[in-house]
Scaffold this active site. Structure first.
Site, mmCIF file in Angstrom:
data_model
loop_
_atom_site.group_PDB
_atom_site.id
_atom_site.type_symbol
_atom_site.label_atom_id
_atom_site.label_comp_id
_atom_site.label_asym_id
_atom_site.label_seq_id
_atom_site.Cartn_x
_atom_site.Cartn_y
_atom_site.Cartn_z
ATOM 1 N N CYS A 655 0.827 -1.198 0.000
ATOM 2 C CA CYS A 655 0.000 0.000 0.000
ATOM 3 C C CYS A 655 0.865 1.253 0.000
ATOM 4 C CB CYS A 655 -0.973 -0.039 1.184
ATOM 5 S SG CYS A 655 -2.360 1.120 1.011
ATOM 6 N N HIS A 785 -3.382 -5.655 1.213
ATOM 7 C CA HIS A 785 -2.798 -5.854 2.549
ATOM 8 C C HIS A 785 -2.714 -7.334 2.896
ATOM 9 C CE1 HIS A 785 -2.462 -1.682 3.928
ATOM 10 N NE2 HIS A 785 -3.538 -1.450 3.200
ATOM 11 N N GLU A 787 -0.718 -8.680 4.751
ATOM 12 C CA GLU A 787 -0.336 -8.884 6.157
ATOM 13 C C GLU A 787 -1.557 -8.972 7.062
ATOM 14 O OE1 GLU A 787 -0.900 -4.421 6.036
ATOM 15 O OE2 GLU A 787 -0.430 -6.060 4.674
#
Length: 817
Positions: A655, A785, A787
């Site tokens: 991002c 994202h 993660e």
């Protein structure tokens, strides 16, 4: 709020204690905000009341969050207040009976503020904490480490008086006894109207009522508004705001895992709200009572059990003046809410009220919104979208008293029954009935997975569209004996009542189109070049200069970074050793220190990871600007070159971090280079707003060590949250990236094909590019994202979320690829 109990102490403020103001600086924004929210406004108000609106400061808020996660900090804090209404005068004034406040010490955004402005400004992202004098230096050191400004502004005194000084003079000196008196008494004769509700008669055909209902402002889709807010920040969202394979069924309750920095948990908080403006306008008593019931029912419909439920109220009424009838509306509403609380045995904790809902000749409807909150296990949560064709729909409706409100025992019995059905696996979804009754619930439940409903022939149109306070529409297994049968789930997206069939594709344009001009969900993508499925398979992978069993990962946290904890946990779970380093930039010395720290940490690390966030504002020339200029420092540039060229190390960015990698040239060139006109860039989403949702990405090339545990064509779900994520490059540059196998991931449709459709390609990226790599693949940047993963997250949007990029990075250093 999620701090371990052992880290939080609650003590009295003792004479001699110090009060520290930390966080954002003080300005004129918010001056008069508290009083401004309690007065009627006119068209001329904007000329005099503009400064009453507070300005948020998200980067500073994040710094405060990081500081308050540290037990060594929270254990120093005796008492603490956030800044809200009244500013310094209240936030600090409430902390002790006796206070000597030095307004000259209050940090200012700009010069020229007088003592009154400093005392009452409601500027945001500020905290006031009480600490013992001997802990001052330790506390200031911790605040400085988090890049936070912290200033001593007050001292606790023995005499119970509130004293404020400015320019060396006392401008406030009031006894605490006077403050505690709440001022002069006021009296008003209140004339509440009778609590009466007229039963509604439904006229018209099944189709007419469906079309009218789905296009009603209180029923229609709010997706275009919801997607402007980050729904997955913190990697703890059990539900997305909209669920099902098509992400169209709205949830009725928020479910969020309890925030933990390193460990994992199954515990989650659940919150829901209830309010009907039309019912409240007719009878504030009924409106408030049903708001409480509705908010609690939504918790139960989402899988939570009716235990340890608490409420909080948001109240908003017209300016009452001296009109007893106007005063009667909040009185009736509060009586209704109290009756509901007494019946259910639950209490309201806190709330917020305003009596300023008048603008010239317009008044707000009587408004008492009930928010219900509880805790439960994430694996108990049940999302509302219909799951499978052939299942039965049943109605659980409580008995009603003479006022048309639920009989308490009947309502509680349905709560227990629904929870039992969920826990035994006999119910798969439920929806608390709202304004549009059974029909509204059925349509919303069906649209997420593209299903339909055939209603029972015995039902009248009136039965389907009338409101039923505290009732549930429940999807059950065939043969389940519960409730009243009302329909069957169909595989075809159509809604049928006897001989009337209404296809879903005729309803959804009305449902989503109502607010399209205001909060759009559709946009056309610019066709720079035809999109195609890319497929490049790795034949071999590079190896690090020195292998490592537990690679060290440097995660720099810049002002505005908000994904550092999620990223660190993903690496830690994969077997790496992450370290978050906060970048300090308040002074030149801070920046020099940060450069030295980061350069040294890069040389000690095997991986550098740039997490997401909104540092400097979320646009390509702002979001990545500070990170880019920081990494262009010669000391850091040399450390990065050594990591990549001499030690064969890894870098990645997600991002905001991807934006920085692109601006630096690390992708696609593999090294930090000066910007050039023909370089790729990331720019504004074609829809012109922030997008937060779940998308599908396909592996286009697995030549990167980060993607070594994937194969071309594999698809993964991934949360996205960005306003400027559109990858753009010339056709010539795109072709070069494709030929080199540097286009790593693409946005894909449900069939797994690269697409430009905005529902699946949320920003309009050219060639549906979601991520790219350096020529050797060791630097990887992507928008999604990856993660933000974990057990029981996004339960209403199923799919494989683990692209295993963090595990692959660890295996790279273990020579296991």
């Amino acid at each position: 709020g999620a701090a371990p109990r052992k880290n939080v102490i609650r003590e009295n403020s003792d004479p001699g204690d110090i009060i520290i103001l930390m966080g954002g600086r003080t300005g004129r924004d918010g001056c008069g905000g508290a009083t401004g929210s309690s007065k009627a406004h006119t068209a001329s108000s904007i000329e005099t009341c503009g400064a009453e609106v507070q300005k948020g400061n998200a980067p500073t808020e994040r710094k405060l969050q990081r500081l308050f996660r540290k037990p060594e900090v929270t254990k120093l804090i005796k008492k603490c207040n956030d800044f809200g209404a009244g500013g310094v005068s209240v936030a600090i004034g409430e902390l002790a009976a006796g206070l000597d406040i030095d307004l000259d010490a209050v940090p200012k955004k700009y010069a020229g503020l007088d003592g009154t402005e400093l005392a009452i400004s409601e500027s945001q992202e500020r905290m006031a904490v009480v600490i013992a004098p001997e802990d001052l230096q330790a506390f200031l050191k911790e605040a400085d480490a988090e890049n936070l400004e912290a200033t001593v502004t007050a001292v606790v005194t023995e005499e119970p008086r509130l004293v404020m000084s400015w320019n060396g003079k006392d401008i406030v000196n009031i006894s605490r006894e006077f403050l505690n008196s709440n001022g002069a008494e006021k009296h008003m004769t209140v004339c509440p109207a009778p609590a009466v509700v007229t039963p509604k008669t439904v006229t018209g055909t099944f189709r007419e009522n469906l079309e009218k209902t789905v296009s009603d402002l209180n029923v229609c889709s709010k997706r275009g508004l919801s997607e402007r807010f980050d729904a997955t920040i913190g990697a703890g969202s059990v539900f997305m705001p909209f669920g099902g394979k098509d992400q169209l069924t709205p949830i009725q309750a928020m479910a969020q895992k309890i925030s933990m920095e390193e460990k994992h948990t199954d515990d989650c908080s659940v919150m829901a709200w209830g309010y009907d403006p039309e019912l409240s306008s007719e009878s504030p008593y009924h409106g408030a009572y049903s708001a409480v019931v509705e908010s609690v029912s939504k918790l139960v419909a989402s899988g939570a059990s009716f235990e340890d439920v608490y409420l909080t109220f948001q109240e908003y009424f017209e300016k009452p003046g001296h009109d007893g009838k106007r005063w009667g509306k909040p009185l009736s509403a509060l009586l209704g809410a109290m009756e509901a609380q007494m019946a259910l045995g639950i209490g309201a904790v806190g709330g917020k009220d305003s009596m300023s809902g008048s603008f010239e000749n317009l008044d707000v409807p009587p408004t008492l919104i009930s928010f219900a909150v509880t805790t439960d296990k994430a694996y108990h949560m049940v999302s509302p979208e219909l799951k499978e064709a052939g299942h039965r729909l049943v109605l659980l409706s409580p008995e009603k008293d003479r006022d048309g409100l639920p009989v308490t025992e009947s309502l509680l019995g349905n709560f227990r029954l629904l929870t039992k059905l969920f826990r035994e696996g006999n119910a798969f979804a439920a929806y608390t009935l709202q304004k549009g009754g059974i029909a509204e619930a059925a349509v919303k439940m069906a649209m997420g997975n593209g299903l339909g409903v055939k209603f029972e022939d015995s039902l009248a149109v009136q039965d389907l569209f009338e409101k039923d306070c505290g009732a549930f529409l429940v999807e059950c297994a065939p043969g389940t004996e519960a409730g009243t049968p009302v329909g069957t789930v169909l595989e075809v997206p159509v809604f049928i009542l006897r001989d009337e069939a209404v296809p879903a594709d005729e309803l959804y344009p009305l449902y989503e189109g109502k607010l399209e001009p205001v909060y759009p969900v559709h946009a056309d993508a610019e066709a720079v070049m035809p999109v195609e499925d890319l497929s490049v398979k790795a034949e071999a992978y590079p190896a690090p200069a020195v292998k490592c069993v537990k690679p060290r990962v440097l995660i720099p946290a810049f002002p505005g970074t908000n994904c550092e904890y999620d990223s660190a946990r993903a690496f830690r779970d994969a077997g790496a050793e992450p370290e978050i380093v906060v970048i300090r930039n308040r002074t030149e010395e801070d920046i020099r220190w940060s450069v030295e720290q980061v350069a040294g940490k890069i040389r000690e690390s095997q991986i550098v990871f740039l997490p997401g966030g909104f540092s400097g504002g979320d646009e390509p020339d702002g979001s990545g600007k500070f990170i880019t200029s920081f990494f262009r420092n010669p000391g850091i540039t040399d450390a990065v070159r050594e990591l990549l060229d001499e030690r064969e190390g890894l870098m990645a960015g997600i991002c905001n971090g991807f934006q920085a990698l692109v601006k630096l040239g690390l992708v696609p060139y593999g090294k930090i280079v000066d910007a050039s006109p023909d370089a790729p860039t990331l720019t504004f989403n074609t829809i012109g707003r922030h997008q937060s949702k779940i998308v599908t990405t396909r592996i286009a090339s697995n030549r990167s060590p980060w993607l070594a545990l994937t194969e071309p064509g594999m698809c993964f779900k991934v949360p996205i949250s960005h306003g400027e994520g559109r990858f753009y490059a010339s056709p010539e540059v795109i072709r070069t990236l494709i030929e080199n196998g540097q286009v790593a991931t693409q946005y894909a449709d449900p069939e797994g094909h690269a697409t430009m459709e905005i529902q699946y390609n949320p920003n309009g990226s050219v060639m549906a590019v979601e991520g790219i790599t350096s020529p050797d693949g060791r630097v990887f940047g992507k928008m999604g994202h990856s993660e933000r993963i974990g057990k029981d997250l996004y339960r209403n949007v199923p799919g494989n979320y683990d692209i295993r990029m963090f595990e692959a990075a660890v295996r790279y250093y273990r020579l296991e690829l």
